[in-house]
Design an enzyme around this catalytic site. Structure first.
Site, PDB file in Angstrom:
ATOM      1  N   ASP A 110       0.942  -1.402  -0.024  1.00  0.00           N
ATOM      2  CA  ASP A 110      -0.148   0.038  -0.081  1.00  0.00           C
ATOM      3  C   ASP A 110       0.731   1.365   0.017  1.00  0.00           C
ATOM      4  O   ASP A 110       0.390   2.318   0.729  1.00  0.00           O
ATOM      5  CB  ASP A 110      -0.963   0.056   1.191  1.00  0.00           C
ATOM      6  CG  ASP A 110      -1.597  -1.309   1.509  1.00  0.00           C
ATOM      7  OD1 ASP A 110      -2.282  -1.856   0.434  1.00  0.00           O
ATOM      8  OD2 ASP A 110      -1.706  -1.919   2.500  1.00  0.00           O
TER       9      ASP A 110
ATOM     10  N   GLY B  55      -4.122  -3.981  -4.475  1.00  0.00           N
ATOM     11  CA  GLY B  55      -5.125  -2.960  -4.790  1.00  0.00           C
ATOM     12  C   GLY B  55      -4.468  -1.910  -5.119  1.00  0.00           C
ATOM     13  O   GLY B  55      -3.703  -1.132  -4.306  1.00  0.00           O
ATOM     14  N   HIS B  56      -4.531  -1.307  -6.510  1.00  0.00           N
ATOM     15  CA  HIS B  56      -3.774  -0.389  -6.915  1.00  0.00           C
ATOM     16  C   HIS B  56      -4.851   0.540  -7.376  1.00  0.00           C
ATOM     17  O   HIS B  56      -5.997   0.399  -8.065  1.00  0.00           O
ATOM     18  CB  HIS B  56      -2.939  -0.546  -8.236  1.00  0.00           C
ATOM     19  CG  HIS B  56      -1.759  -1.645  -7.960  1.00  0.00           C
ATOM     20  ND1 HIS B  56      -0.995  -1.599  -7.244  1.00  0.00           N
ATOM     21  CD2 HIS B  56      -1.653  -2.813  -8.392  1.00  0.00           C
ATOM     22  CE1 HIS B  56       0.053  -2.402  -7.136  1.00  0.00           C
ATOM     23  NE2 HIS B  56      -0.731  -3.425  -8.021  1.00  0.00           N
TER      24      HIS B  56
ATOM     25  N   GLN C 117       2.083  -6.138  -3.645  1.00  0.00           N
ATOM     26  CA  GLN C 117       2.537  -6.338  -2.145  1.00  0.00           C
ATOM     27  C   GLN C 117       3.860  -5.644  -2.011  1.00  0.00           C
ATOM     28  O   GLN C 117       4.279  -4.761  -2.676  1.00  0.00           O
ATOM     29  CB  GLN C 117       2.604  -7.747  -1.910  1.00  0.00           C
ATOM     30  CG  GLN C 117       1.257  -8.455  -1.620  1.00  0.00           C
ATOM     31  CD  GLN C 117       0.540  -8.878  -3.095  1.00  0.00           C
ATOM     32  OE1 GLN C 117       1.186  -9.521  -3.826  1.00  0.00           O
ATOM     33  NE2 GLN C 117      -0.542  -8.549  -3.250  1.00  0.00           N
TER      34      GLN C 117
ATOM     35  N   LYS D  42       2.106   2.403  -5.075  1.00  0.00           N
ATOM     36  CA  LYS D  42       2.780   1.780  -6.421  1.00  0.00           C
ATOM     37  C   LYS D  42       2.208   2.234  -7.663  1.00  0.00           C
ATOM     38  O   LYS D  42       2.569   2.565  -8.532  1.00  0.00           O
ATOM     39  CB  LYS D  42       3.035   0.420  -6.444  1.00  0.00           C
ATOM     40  CG  LYS D  42       3.941   0.136  -5.210  1.00  0.00           C
ATOM     41  CD  LYS D  42       4.047  -1.474  -5.351  1.00  0.00           C
ATOM     42  CE  LYS D  42       3.019  -2.457  -4.707  1.00  0.00           C
ATOM     43  NZ  LYS D  42       2.630  -2.208  -3.187  1.00  0.00           N
TER      44      LYS D  42
END
Ligand code: IMP
Length: 383
Positions: free
Chosen positions: A13, A40-41, A185, A16
């Site tokens: 988180d 989750g981006h 990650q 990225k």
């Protein structure tokens, strides 16, 4: 120009997605090589948030090709939904997608096994990631190659994207195409090098990019994405030395930084920047530069702290035993005001620049990008 990897240098988180979104137009092919829809981006364009879990963050660029490599575990229903949502948003005006026929498939059984056993013990995302990788290691997993031949509705839909992506990437590099590897990650969640057992089930460090995509290149720069403070998903799952329960600074970071999971919605633990783990991530990945994200979230603090050491015993990074007691040692710097309008390094307040330069000095790695807000253009580029 060299190929590039963008990797998380903390516990995930780090932001990225925003960095990928920024640099992607300079590349031809964007590759994800590990993980699944535990990632989750978020990319914010014109005030609209785009959340991706499986699809690479660069899918919004029609001129690119995005690859889901062999190292991923893919939930076909989730992937289909993400493609449908993307099409609702931009029709066919998005990147070309390729899915590896060697990637493993997450089934409903994997998801329910994850929910039952591992969510409480390890704080997993409950998406079936660990059980799918376990079946892969047991050599009883199902791969895309076997599944997409079935006539099931979801595979009929996905079939057109499936190919041998390792061969595709080999040809792309031969034809001088530039590759951008999108990490998911982060270093401290890596199954070998992270805070085991409180980690994910794939290699999120640089080696995982090569096994998970089926290509290798020496011609690679590595950007480490470092959030200006530290966060970790879940309240009791895994160590985080700079988190202190009920600490008002941490609560303020969570509120100002909207630190709730893109994938699970869970509140994240927040604490001051921990340079011990960042230095470890730099060492593990040979990071050549840093993108320091969400510096604006620290605006308004009178003083800011940086953890520079865990004491002599742990000079090289996080101890092998993740459950050991750690006493973080801090330095304190002066805080700064609003920076959301800053686009040039010189526009940042002196105190913010001091923070940036202190991190550079203590890591030995240049900071090339500084995040000043969630929007695409709220960033200072120093290169
Ligand atoms: P899993 O990847 O769902 O098996 O979860 C294993 C651990 O990694 C849990 O502590 C998760 O919260 C964490 N994790 C997995 N993916 C992410 C991510 O994208 N960001 C932050 N933490 C993650």
């Amino acid at each position: 120009m060299r190929h590039l990897a963008v990797l998380g240098a903390q516990w995930g988180d780090e932001g990225k997605g925003k960095i990928i979104d920024l640099v992607a137009p300079n590349y031809d092919v964007v590759v994800r090589a590990q993980g699944g829809n535990n990632a989750g981006h978020t990319v914010v364009v014109d005030g609209k948030r785009h959340a991706f879990h499986l699809l690479p963050s660069a899918m919004l660029y029609p001129e690119l090709t995005c690859v889901l490599g062999n190292g991923l575990v893919i939930n076909p229903d989730v992937l289909k939904d993400e493609i449908c949502r993307l099409k609702e948003h931009c029709g066919d005006n998005h990147a070309k997608l390729l899915i590896s026929d060697r990637a493993h498939v997450i089934t409903k059984r994997h998801v329910s096994a994850d929910l039952k056993k591992d969510q409480e013990r390890l704080g997993t995302t409950g998406r079936g990631i660990g059980p799918a990788y376990a079946d892969k290691a047991y050599r009883k997993g199902a791969r895309v190659a076997e599944c997409y031949k079935y006539n099931k509705k979801v595979w009929k839909y996905l079939k057109e994207y499936v190919t041998d992506t390792s061969s595709y990437l080999y040809r792309a590099i031969k034809n001088n195409k530039k590759i951008l590897f999108e990490g998911a990650q982060a270093a401290l969640l890596d199954i070998d090098h992270g805070t085991y057992p409180y980690v994910t089930s794939s290699n999120c460090t640089v080696g995982g990019l090569f096994t998970g995509s089926g290509i290798f290149t020496r011609d690679l720069d590595v950007i480490g994405v470092v959030k200006a403070y530290t966060t970790r998903v879940g309240m009791n799952t895994g160590p985080m030395p700079t988190y202190h329960e009920d600490d008002k600074d941490g609560i303020r970071m969570r509120d100002q930084g909207n630190e709730y999971g893109t994938t699970t919605g869970r509140a994240r633990r927040c604490g001051w920047l921990d340079l011990v783990i960042v230095r470890q991530a730099i060492r593990l990945n040979s990071m050549t530069s840093i993108a320091l994200t969400k510096l604006d979230v620290l605006s308004g603090f009178k003083q800011v702290k940086i953890c520079i050491s865990y004491g002599e015993k742990y000079e090289d990074g996080f101890p092998t035993n993740a459950d050991v007691e750690i006493e973080p040692q801090y330095i304190t710097l002066s805080g700064w005001g609003d920076i959301r309008h800053c686009r040039q390094y010189e526009e940042l307040p002196l105190e913010a620049r001091k923070y940036v330069e202190t991190v550079e000095e203590l890591t030995g790695v240049p900071i090339d990008y500084i995040g000043c807000g969630p929007e695409r253009d709220q960033i200072v580029i120093r290169k």
